[in-house]
Design a protein around this motif. Structure first.
Motif, PDB file in Angstrom:
ATOM      1  N   GLY A 131       0.660  -1.115   0.258  1.00  0.00           N
ATOM      2  CA  GLY A 131      -0.073  -0.276  -0.084  1.00  0.00           C
ATOM      3  C   GLY A 131       0.704   1.095   0.253  1.00  0.00           C
ATOM      4  O   GLY A 131       0.049   2.384  -0.427  1.00  0.00           O
ATOM      5  N   HIS A 132       1.683   0.676   0.699  1.00  0.00           N
ATOM      6  CA  HIS A 132       2.893   2.165   0.563  1.00  0.00           C
ATOM      7  C   HIS A 132       3.815   2.746  -0.050  1.00  0.00           C
ATOM      8  O   HIS A 132       5.051   2.755  -0.778  1.00  0.00           O
TER       9      HIS A 132
ATOM     10  N   CYS B 100      -0.169  10.778   1.329  1.00  0.00           N
ATOM     11  CA  CYS B 100      -0.184   9.131   1.967  1.00  0.00           C
ATOM     12  C   CYS B 100      -0.166   9.698   3.241  1.00  0.00           C
ATOM     13  O   CYS B 100       0.458  10.378   4.004  1.00  0.00           O
TER      14      CYS B 100
ATOM     15  N   CYS C 110       1.293   8.173   5.446  1.00  0.00           N
ATOM     16  CA  CYS C 110       2.905   7.064   5.602  1.00  0.00           C
ATOM     17  C   CYS C 110       3.824   8.566   5.276  1.00  0.00           C
ATOM     18  O   CYS C 110       4.696   8.356   6.406  1.00  0.00           O
TER      19      CYS C 110
ATOM     20  N   GLN D 187       4.091   9.775   2.574  1.00  0.00           N
ATOM     21  CA  GLN D 187       5.050  10.258   1.374  1.00  0.00           C
ATOM     22  C   GLN D 187       4.703  10.247   0.410  1.00  0.00           C
ATOM     23  O   GLN D 187       2.763  10.523   0.819  1.00  0.00           O
TER      24      GLN D 187
ATOM     25  N   CYS E 265       1.169   7.130  -2.840  1.00  0.00           N
ATOM     26  CA  CYS E 265       1.354   5.333  -2.594  1.00  0.00           C
ATOM     27  C   CYS E 265       0.230   4.735  -2.909  1.00  0.00           C
ATOM     28  O   CYS E 265      -1.298   6.060  -3.306  1.00  0.00           O
TER      29      CYS E 265
END
Ligand code: ZN
Length: 356
Positions: A189-190, A199, A201, A203, A206
């Motif tokens: 997912g990332h 995202c 996360c 980033q 993603c």
């Protein structure tokens, strides 16, 4: 056939489900809203576990039985230490999941991340939900056959793609969840795939930003549209919904292709909350895979659209996977509780089980 009763506990972000599997069938199932915080999570799981055993064997207390127990929850779950961390939706920063459940239930408890457990459950079920029946007898009735232990294709790898708020996946090979050195194997997912959506996360772009429930919510804002089906809306002329489902089906198709290419999985099973969209979703995913197959003989040869399938919403695949987790390896600990542990599962015998 599974020789001993197995209890599987799936602590989800909204609901906790407990199943009891014995003699190849789901014997009992209960669910309730999940508790919050470390103690709340364990309290609800223990209450449901006892309810399941009491409901299944109300007259069996004191006869003694061996019940193996597995549990899964979101976040970083370490099967070796038994610790669960960063389960944000459950308000759990850190929890000794194995230790907490073991102390209350009186048996060693195996633990795993919920998506990894679901992958194991899907691998064990072998797609029996699609073999003519709507589900493998593990739906609301809670009773019915589930697969035995030996099947053709036991060695085949299976990839499970969980479309929830986020995108998570896991791979099972030879009946074992592939974890990798850091437990992140399969977490596609990332992987940045393009676009400019930030995202969670940190980033940008993603895969999760184009293939998840949060992606759908961003592309087709739900304000005033709660509980509406984006595919139905698209069919009714909602251009924004049509564009959103196009992006998401393409994103999920990409995820399926990535998983199949990277893992060699024979099958990719799509589950999670978004899977509740049903036939239009899997049709859209297959259409995307077939579109790319038409432009590439190499991709066409993989037959990806035939290898992806949708998990019915009523199959408690994570709880079943938890039930089938391998026993925890605890140095010096008994494999199972001794008979008569106060308040423990050892007090309960399942009807039909032979008691030695
Ligand atoms: Zn990300």
């Amino acid at each position: 056939m599974t020789a001993e009763p197995r209890l599987g506990i799936d602590i989800g972000g909204t609901k906790t489900a407990v199943v009891l599997v014995a003699d190849g069938s789901v014997q009992a199932m209960r669910s309730a809203p999940s508790g919050r915080g470390a103690s709340g999570v364990v309290d609800v799981a223990v209450r449901l576990a006892r309810q399941v055993l009491d409901a299944h064997a109300p007259h069996a207390r004191g006869r003694g039985a061996d019940v193996s127990v597995g549990a899964c929850m979101p976040g970083l779950v370490d099967p070796v230490s038994g610790l669960a961390r960063h389960a944000v939706n459950l308000d759990v920063e850190s929890l000794d999941l194995a230790g907490g459940l073991s102390a209350r239930l009186g048996v060693p408890v195996a633990v795993e991340n919920d998506v990894k457990a679901a992958a194991l459950g899907a691998w064990r079920l072998r797609g029996s939900w699609s073999a003519g029946s709507a589900s493998p007898g593990v739906s609301a009735a809670g009773v019915g056959p589930v697969s035995g232990s030996t099947h053709p294709g036991d060695d085949a790898a299976l990839a499970y793609l969980n479309l929830g708020t986020g995108l998570a996946s896991a791979v099972v090979r030879d009946g074992v969840v592939v974890r990798g050195i850091d437990g992140a194997a399969g977490e596609i997912g990332h992987l940045p795939v393009g676009g400019d959506a930030p995202c969670t996360c940190g980033q940008i772009g993603c895969l999760e930003t184009v293939a998840s429930g949060s992606a759908l919510a961003r592309l087709w804002p739900v304000a005033g549209r709660r509980a509406r089906d984006p595919f139905a809306a698209a069919a009714a002329g909602d251009a924004l919904a049509a564009a959103a489902v196009d992006v998401v089906c393409t994103g999920v198709g990409l995820a399926v292709q990535l998983l199949a290419l990277a893992s060699g999985a024979e099958r990719v099973v799509v589950g999670g909350g978004l899977a509740g969209l049903g036939a239009p979703l899997i049709d859209g995913i297959r259409a995307d895979l077939e579109r790319r197959a038409r432009s590439s003989r190499m991709i066409d040869a993989l037959g990806l659209s035939d290898r992806v399938e949708l998990l019915p919403a009523d199959v408690p695949v994570a709880a079943l996977g938890a039930a089938w987790l391998p026993a925890p390896e605890l140095p010096g600990a008994p494999r199972l509780a001794s008979v008569g542990s106060p308040g423990g599962l050892a007090d309960v015998t399942v009807p039909g089980e032979r008691v030695g």
